[in-house]
Design a protein around this motif. Structure first.
Motif, PDB file in Angstrom:
ATOM      1  N   PRO A 341       0.802  -1.241   0.000  1.00 21.87           N
ATOM      2  CA  PRO A 341       0.000   0.000   0.000  1.00 21.87           C
ATOM      3  C   PRO A 341       0.827   1.279   0.000  1.00 21.87           C
ATOM      4  O   PRO A 341       0.428   2.267  -0.613  1.00 21.87           O
ATOM      5  CB  PRO A 341      -0.856  -0.113   1.268  1.00 21.87           C
ATOM      6  N   GLU A 342       1.995   1.274   0.640  1.00 26.56           N
ATOM      7  CA  GLU A 342       2.824   2.477   0.628  1.00 26.56           C
ATOM      8  C   GLU A 342       3.398   2.732  -0.761  1.00 26.56           C
ATOM      9  O   GLU A 342       3.541   3.881  -1.190  1.00 26.56           O
ATOM     10  CB  GLU A 342       3.947   2.361   1.663  1.00 26.56           C
ATOM     11  N   GLU A 343       3.735   1.661  -1.464  1.00 18.28           N
ATOM     12  CA  GLU A 343       4.201   1.812  -2.844  1.00 18.28           C
ATOM     13  C   GLU A 343       3.086   2.381  -3.723  1.00 18.28           C
ATOM     14  O   GLU A 343       3.320   3.266  -4.559  1.00 18.28           O
ATOM     15  CB  GLU A 343       4.645   0.461  -3.404  1.00 18.28           C
ATOM     16  N   ILE A 344       1.887   1.847  -3.535  1.00 16.73           N
ATOM     17  CA  ILE A 344       0.761   2.312  -4.349  1.00 16.73           C
ATOM     18  C   ILE A 344       0.425   3.760  -4.017  1.00 16.73           C
ATOM     19  O   ILE A 344       0.124   4.564  -4.907  1.00 16.73           O
ATOM     20  CB  ILE A 344      -0.451   1.385  -4.162  1.00 16.73           C
ATOM     21  N   SER A 378      -5.600   0.116   3.859  1.00 13.81           N
ATOM     22  CA  SER A 378      -4.521   0.955   3.317  1.00 13.81           C
ATOM     23  C   SER A 378      -4.509   0.917   1.793  1.00 13.81           C
ATOM     24  O   SER A 378      -4.266   1.943   1.139  1.00 13.81           O
ATOM     25  CB  SER A 378      -3.169   0.489   3.866  1.00 13.81           C
ATOM     26  N   PHE A 379      -4.776  -0.247   1.208  1.00 15.66           N
ATOM     27  CA  PHE A 379      -4.917  -0.317  -0.245  1.00 15.66           C
ATOM     28  C   PHE A 379      -6.049   0.599  -0.703  1.00 15.66           C
ATOM     29  O   PHE A 379      -5.925   1.324  -1.696  1.00 15.66           O
ATOM     30  CB  PHE A 379      -5.219  -1.753  -0.688  1.00 15.66           C
ATOM     31  N   ALA A 380      -7.170   0.539   0.027  1.00 13.83           N
ATOM     32  CA  ALA A 380      -8.337   1.343  -0.345  1.00 13.83           C
ATOM     33  C   ALA A 380      -8.009   2.830  -0.332  1.00 13.83           C
ATOM     34  O   ALA A 380      -8.365   3.560  -1.260  1.00 13.83           O
ATOM     35  CB  ALA A 380      -9.492   1.039   0.609  1.00 13.83           C
ATOM     36  N   ASP A 412     -14.839  -2.807  -0.486  1.00 11.86           N
ATOM     37  CA  ASP A 412     -15.772  -2.381   0.556  1.00 11.86           C
ATOM     38  C   ASP A 412     -15.191  -1.299   1.451  1.00 11.86           C
ATOM     39  O   ASP A 412     -15.937  -0.577   2.126  1.00 11.86           O
ATOM     40  CB  ASP A 412     -16.187  -3.585   1.410  1.00 11.86           C
ATOM     41  N   ALA A 413     -13.857  -1.169   1.463  1.00  8.89           N
ATOM     42  CA  ALA A 413     -13.220  -0.145   2.294  1.00  8.89           C
ATOM     43  C   ALA A 413     -12.997   1.165   1.533  1.00  8.89           C
ATOM     44  O   ALA A 413     -12.590   2.162   2.135  1.00  8.89           O
ATOM     45  CB  ALA A 413     -11.880  -0.663   2.820  1.00  8.89           C
ATOM     46  N   MET A 414     -13.270   1.173   0.236  1.00  9.09           N
ATOM     47  CA  MET A 414     -13.017   2.357  -0.573  1.00  9.09           C
ATOM     48  C   MET A 414     -14.171   3.351  -0.496  1.00  9.09           C
ATOM     49  O   MET A 414     -15.339   2.967  -0.394  1.00  9.09           O
ATOM     50  CB  MET A 414     -12.758   1.959  -2.032  1.00  9.09           C
TER      51      MET A 414
END
Length: 464
Positions: A341-344, A378-380, A412-414
């Motif tokens: 997620p930090e890279e994204i 974190s991805f979201a 669902d987290a976005m």
């Protein structure tokens, strides 16, 4: 130590991996007979075959070259494997049950590291870009180097450089604690974000693993640590330590960063003074930080500042790292390997910084069930910086499915509403190019197989 007088050939189980293929090329260049297995073909395996490797995609032992199939030859060969290949693989089982010498990729790198002055690049993200910049600088300088890279350098179209200098650049991979096999002369630590918790258990244990890696830096060596994580990394006795980053208090830092049409301008601050008007062409301020890290170690290795300056100007990047695939009137397409997620987050911020209010569509393939489980929110947050998103199913790599862990955890987290989950076979048709100015593909699994079909679709519409 693997030596030509005792070893006739090496077989790589998982030869299509980016790290394994670099090792295969290294031993092929050394005059060994090199063969390998992987599940499916790719551009990498095609290239290795063209270079002289014998590769099979069938895990039936009958597909093995005679040198590796006949057990009476087992004392004359070495089998190198990666944890990405399941233990149930029939070829791996053949070698294990037959008493062959088996070595992990990290063990082989460790042997090479012990015989050279290794410049190791560690961190949960940034390793490939920093190591490739560093290798490029040294290769163009009077110092020279060899390098095992975690990506394909666009300057050299390879992930292996073989030079005549005393230094070897290596990525220090924290997965499976592989980096604890290395004995570097110098080490860069770029980041220690939580990752591979299936191996370490928790973030604190992972940081402890990085600090154990730091104890392996040779006495008289040097560590270069990102200023942002300085408090987490323990300084070692008999090892010098410098910091780098975008913070002006770091020993090596980028000052007065100014974006231009095709590059960034910045002043490079070092303990020896400030060097004005450096140019670096990769998009995103995060890549300026990566350039500072590589420049620091290059200077500590004896490169001259003008050599660093020249190399940064002509650095072309790494395939699948902010990889500009197409730039056509009305459409930009970029491919990136980001999978943490930090890279994204760094990638999507760079995209926004570069393309402003353009309509950006992202296609993301989560990599590993454990990583998806641990970092769905974190991805979201990182993907919410885009305008629309297609999520692919989780790429399992070495893992078995975890009940209840799928891409919908991210969806669902976005906060964004324009999110779809689509299987790989339907992605190209589902991309709405009419409502897209910038298309990005993101992920470390087999999403790269969509790059060519997406390029073809874009060219058919915008390339006329």
């Amino acid at each position: 130590m693997i030596s030509a007088d005792k070893t006739d050939g090496l077989f790589f189980v998982g030869i299509g991996g980016i790290g394994m293929s670099a090792l295969a090329r290294y031993f092929l260049a050394g005059g060994f007979f090199v063969a390998g297995y992987d599940r499916t073909g790719s551009e990498l395996t095609d290239a290795l075959s063209a270079e002289g490797c014998s590769i099979t995609f069938d895990d039936d032992t009958g597909s093995l070259p005679e040198l590796f199939r006949a057990r009476e030859n087992r004392s004359r060969v070495v089998i190198v494997y990666t944890p990405a290949i399941p233990a149930s693989n029939r070829i791996l089982t053949h070698f294990r049950s037959g008493g062959y010498t088996l070595m992990k990729r990290s063990e082989v790198l460790g042997q090479i590291s012990s015989k050279t002055d290794t410049l190791a690049v560690a961190g949960t993200h940034g390793k490939t870009t920093v190591s490739t910049i560093l290798a490029h600088i040294l290769n163009l300088s009077h110092i020279g180097c060899s390098a095992f890279l975690g990506g394909i350098s666009k300057n050299y179209n390879t992930n292996l450089l073989i030079g005549t200098g005393r230094y070897t650049v290596m990525e220090a991979d924290e997965y499976d604690r592989s980096f604890l096999r290395l004995t570097p002369l110098m080490a860069i630590i770029t980041s220690v974000d939580a990752d591979h918790l299936d191996i370490y258990g928790d973030h604190a244990s992972m940081i402890a693993g990085y600090n154990e890696f730091c104890t392996l830096v040779r006495p008289g060596g040097h560590m270069v640590v990102n200023k942002k994580i300085e408090s987490l990394i323990k300084r070692q006795p008999d090892v010098s330590c410098s910091t780098y980053g975008l913070d002006e208090t770091a020993d090596y830092s980028a000052l007065n960063i100014t974006p231009d049409s095709h590059f960034y301008r910045f002043d490079l601050k070092t303990p020896s003074g400030v060097f004005r008007d450096m140019h670096f062409s990769l998009p995103g301020v995060i890549n300026v930080e990566n350039a500072v890290a590589a420049s620091a170690v290059a200077l500590l290795s004896g490169a001259m500042i003008e050599e660093v300056r020249k190399a940064l100007v002509c650095f072309r990047g790494v395939r699948r790292r902010f990889d500009l695939r197409l730039s056509l009137p009305g459409m930009i397409y970029i491919d990136d390997y980001a999978h943490h997620p930090e890279e994204i987050r760094a990638f999507t911020e760079s995209i926004r910084e570069q393309y402003g209010r353009s309509r950006i569509t992202g296609i993301f393939q989560p990599h590993l069930y454990t990583r998806t489980r641990d970092h769905a929110e974190s991805f979201a947050r990182a993907l919410d910086m885009l305008d629309s998103v297609i999520l692919m199913p989780v790429y399992p790599a070495r893992e078995e499915p975890i009940p209840g862990v799928e891409s919908y955890l991210i969806r669902d987290a976005m906060k964004m509403k324009d999110v779809k989950i689509i299987a790989a076979r339907g992605v190209v048709d589902a991309v709405d190019l009419a409502n897209t100015d910038v298309l990005v593909t993101i992920g470390a699994g087999d999403i790269d197989r969509l790059v060519k079909p997406l390029e073809d679709k874009i060219k058919a519409i915008y390339g006329k």
